[in-house]
Design a protein around this motif. Structure first.
Motif, PDB file in Angstrom:
ATOM      1  N   GLY A 127      23.321  43.168  42.641  1.00 52.15           N
ATOM      2  CA  GLY A 127      23.266  44.559  43.074  1.00 52.15           C
ATOM      3  C   GLY A 127      24.095  45.459  42.180  1.00 52.15           C
ATOM      4  O   GLY A 127      23.656  46.534  41.773  1.00 52.15           O
ATOM      5  N   ILE A 128      25.312  45.020  41.850  1.00 52.81           N
ATOM      6  CA  ILE A 128      26.181  45.866  41.019  1.00 52.81           C
ATOM      7  C   ILE A 128      25.613  45.984  39.608  1.00 52.81           C
ATOM      8  O   ILE A 128      25.509  47.076  39.055  1.00 52.81           O
ATOM      9  CB  ILE A 128      27.624  45.311  40.985  1.00 52.81           C
ATOM     10  N   VAL A 129      25.215  44.847  39.016  1.00 47.38           N
ATOM     11  CA  VAL A 129      24.664  44.888  37.659  1.00 47.38           C
ATOM     12  C   VAL A 129      23.450  45.809  37.622  1.00 47.38           C
ATOM     13  O   VAL A 129      23.304  46.649  36.739  1.00 47.38           O
ATOM     14  CB  VAL A 129      24.280  43.470  37.179  1.00 47.38           C
ATOM     15  N   TYR A 130      22.602  45.676  38.628  1.00 44.69           N
ATOM     16  CA  TYR A 130      21.365  46.448  38.664  1.00 44.69           C
ATOM     17  C   TYR A 130      21.629  47.949  38.765  1.00 44.69           C
ATOM     18  O   TYR A 130      21.093  48.734  37.997  1.00 44.69           O
ATOM     19  CB  TYR A 130      20.537  45.976  39.855  1.00 44.69           C
ATOM     20  N   THR A 131      22.468  48.343  39.736  1.00 43.76           N
ATOM     21  CA  THR A 131      22.629  49.781  39.970  1.00 43.76           C
ATOM     22  C   THR A 131      23.481  50.450  38.887  1.00 43.76           C
ATOM     23  O   THR A 131      23.317  51.626  38.630  1.00 43.76           O
ATOM     24  CB  THR A 131      23.249  50.065  41.345  1.00 43.76           C
ATOM     25  N   SER A 136      37.840  41.983  44.916  1.00 47.09           N
ATOM     26  CA  SER A 136      37.155  43.188  44.414  1.00 47.09           C
ATOM     27  C   SER A 136      37.258  43.274  42.911  1.00 47.09           C
ATOM     28  O   SER A 136      36.267  43.538  42.220  1.00 47.09           O
ATOM     29  CB  SER A 136      37.784  44.459  44.974  1.00 47.09           C
ATOM     30  N   VAL A 137      38.480  43.064  42.404  1.00 48.53           N
ATOM     31  CA  VAL A 137      38.684  43.170  40.965  1.00 48.53           C
ATOM     32  C   VAL A 137      37.877  42.091  40.250  1.00 48.53           C
ATOM     33  O   VAL A 137      37.240  42.346  39.222  1.00 48.53           O
ATOM     34  CB  VAL A 137      40.189  43.066  40.625  1.00 48.53           C
ATOM     35  N   LYS A 138      37.844  40.891  40.836  1.00 42.35           N
ATOM     36  CA  LYS A 138      37.095  39.796  40.213  1.00 42.35           C
ATOM     37  C   LYS A 138      35.600  40.108  40.199  1.00 42.35           C
ATOM     38  O   LYS A 138      34.943  40.006  39.149  1.00 42.35           O
ATOM     39  CB  LYS A 138      37.343  38.492  40.989  1.00 42.35           C
ATOM     40  N   ILE A 139      35.075  40.513  41.349  1.00 45.84           N
ATOM     41  CA  ILE A 139      33.638  40.812  41.416  1.00 45.84           C
ATOM     42  C   ILE A 139      33.280  41.944  40.462  1.00 45.84           C
ATOM     43  O   ILE A 139      32.297  41.861  39.720  1.00 45.84           O
ATOM     44  CB  ILE A 139      33.226  41.173  42.867  1.00 45.84           C
ATOM     45  N   ALA A 140      34.132  42.979  40.426  1.00 40.52           N
ATOM     46  CA  ALA A 140      33.851  44.116  39.542  1.00 40.52           C
ATOM     47  C   ALA A 140      33.901  43.676  38.086  1.00 40.52           C
ATOM     48  O   ALA A 140      33.046  44.065  37.279  1.00 40.52           O
ATOM     49  CB  ALA A 140      34.838  45.244  39.803  1.00 40.52           C
TER      50      ALA A 140
END
Lengths: 267, 317
Positions: free
Chosen positions: B193-197, B105-109
């Motif tokens: 998805g994260i970058v976009y939102t 999670s920390v890496k993806i974030a």
């Protein structure tokens, strides 16, 4: 210099394409005749008809609109109080803590907020018998809590932009605190209140995670129904629904901007 | 009673009355106004965390609600049993599944936050360099998606990234690929998805600092012979650090606990802690374990949250 600004405008252009391409794609495909979502079968509005005939979606939409309306109203009342307290009422014991509580819901991961509120409701029910079961009331309480934070932040920033000389003048002229608030402060923060209400409304309408935790059986909100549908893949009815919601929001935001510009030019 | 003493007592009474009414109107009104939002937040925001912590120390049980009580009452012998189970936390640390989920999670974030910054910075700079109605228009374009449904914006990417979706069709039609790529249900889709939102959350604080940036400093650097890249890294970037920090934290903190994006765009083995918590609660019905997961997530996020608050305070002073 020119090379620099060229780089900026090109990368910004790509940025805006990135922001809008998926939305445009969704809107176009909502008018697709074909059941196969990716094959273009000509223009059609049949998914809109299906959407309005889908009782499950329509019922959920009614629940969501009801929740969002009550939530936005409560959130504005509490959020305005909180924003006013933090920016205009000086020091009081516990101020630091309250100001922390008001900004934290904005960034708190939703799964934590949802779980913690659910566990609170369950414990309260065991302890004092309220709230009996979970449903619309618990969703409204949960949504109000995170939406009031948005309203409070907007109101707070509006109040900090405006200098308090008007309020001081009214106080010097003998206005009582409550008439000061209703006659001077409230009209000044009216734009903040309107945008706060609208933001709370859309936030509540949009929330999936918190509502999933705190809702009871038979009280599915619109995002919960959408989520259960799209988990299995792309569905054309949801494309139609998304288009309607996006168009409404776009009209609202553009109208608000236009209104603000008109005011600026007349002033 | 002489007139003088009467006047004296009346004036006392007046003073007393005004004092009392002041007390009534201002003090009590003030405390009522302060306490209404404060009590609401205490009850529905702060106390719930204590409840989560308490239940994380319980044990899962087949009961309603599905966990054991911390306090056992023995009325006859006047004994209160306090049961504190640390088993959930031991399990969290011993089972590598949870540790992996936190790390991933920390890496993806963190990676998504980095890309959000890379994409958001030029956009914020571009908007800040415009003026008047162009600036308003561009800002509206940034804010508009933020007002539309988050869930539906994630959903839009499902249609985009599918095997026979728009991106694959486009890439095939211009001949870059001949087989459709598996993009949906991968970590790549989660990053997108994260970058976009979260992009608007990055652009807005960046824009706020860049707008206030003193242009003469940049010109001075150029006059002194610094190229655009040097000027950027030695002048622009350091001066916009408050906005960079605020934007990164506003993206990173909620992204760590993200559930919807990995659930819709990620693969079934995309590990994110928000999803683990969700499954623990909804699928396993293990409320104490879900609480322990939430408590640990909160502990990880406490430091960045404090950073964000301190940064804000410095910014406002």
């Amino acid at each position: 210099m020119t090379r620099n600004s060229k780089f900026l405008s090109i990368s910004s252009l790509f940025g805006f394409i990135f922001l809008y391409a998926p939305i445009l794609g969704l809107i176009i495909y909502s008018f697709n005749k074909s059941k196969l979502v990716t094959v273009w079968g000509g223009w059609s509005v049949k998914w809109y008809v299906e959407l309005f005939n889908n009782e499950q979606i329509m019922d959920a939409a009614v629940v969501s609109l009801k929740v969002a309306f009550i939530t936005a109203t409560l959130a504005v009342i509490l959020g305005v109080l909180a924003g006013y307290v933090l920016s205009r009422m000086g020091k009081f014991p516990g101020k630091l803590m309250v100001s922390g509580w008001i900004t934290a819901p904005l960034i708190m991961p939703e799964v934590i907020t949802g779980l913690s509120l659910l566990l609170l409701f369950v414990s309260l029910e065991n302890l004092i018998g309220w709230p009996a079961g979970r449903g619309i009331t618990t969703i409204i309480i949960a949504h109000t809590t995170f939406c009031m934070a948005y309203v409070a932040v907007i109101v707070q920033s509006r109040l900090s932009q405006m200098d308090d000389s008007l309020e001081e003048a009214a106080m010097d002229l003998g206005a009582k605190p409550h008439s000061l608030f209703f006659l001077i402060t409230l009209p000044i923060i009216k734009p903040a209140i309107i945008s706060g209400w609208l933001l709370a409304f859309t936030m509540s309408l949009d929330d999936l995670v918190i509502a999933s935790f705190v809702s009871g059986p038979g009280n599915s909100t619109l995002p919960m129904v959408i989520f259960s549908k799209i988990r299995l893949g792309v569905t054309p009815e949801v494309n139609a629904l998304a288009t309607i919601m996006i168009v409404i929001v776009a009209i609202g935001v553009v109208a608000a901007m236009w209104q603000m510009r008109k005011k600026e030019t007349t002033l | 009673m002489s007139n003088v003493t009467r006047a004296f007592w009346l004036s006392r009474y007046d003073i007393f009355k005004t004092r009392f009414s002041l007390l009534k109107n201002i003090r009590w009104g003030r405390y009522a106004v302060i306490s209404i939002p404060s009590l609401w937040l205490a009850l529905f925001f702060f106390i719930p965390f204590l409840v989560v912590f308490k239940i994380s120390l319980a044990e899962s049980a087949i009961a309603i609600p599905p966990y054991t009580d911390m306090f056992g009452w023995n009325v006859e012998e006047a004994i209160i049993d306090v049961k504190i189970k640390l088993g959930n936390y031991l399990y969290l640390f011993n089972d590598s599944f949870y540790l992996d989920a936190y790390l991933s999670s920390v890496k993806i974030a963190a990676v998504s936050t980095f890309f959000t910054l890379i994409i958001g910075f030029p956009m914020a700079y571009f908007i800040a360099s415009k003026s008047g109605s162009m600036r308003t228009l561009l800002l509206t374009l940034v804010i508009l998606p933020f007002w539309t449904s988050f869930l539906l914006r994630v959903y839009a990417w499902m249609g985009f990234l599918k095997k026979n979706g728009i991106v694959n069709e486009f890439l095939q039609s211009i001949g870059i690929i001949d087989q459709p790529l598996q993009m949906l249900q991968t970590d790549f889709a989660v990053y997108i998805g994260i970058v976009y939102t979260y992009l608007p959350f990055m652009i807005l604080p960046l824009y706020t600092t860049l707008e206030k940036l003193d242009g003469s400093l940049i010109e001075a650097a150029k006059d002194l012979g610094a190229g655009p890249i040097r000027t950027f890294f030695l002048v622009t970037l350091p001066l916009s650090m408050p906005g960079v920090l605020a934007g990164c934290l506003l993206v990173f903190i909620p992204a760590v606990g993200e559930f919807v994006i990995p659930a819709l765009l990620g693969a079934s083995d995309t590990l994110m802690i928000g999803r683990v918590l969700w499954d623990e609660f909804f699928l396993n019905r293990d409320w104490p374990m879900a609480s322990a997961v939430a408590t640990m997530m909160l502990l990880i996020l406490v430091v960045p949250i404090m950073f964000l608050r301190n940064g804000k305070k410095e910014g406002s002073e």
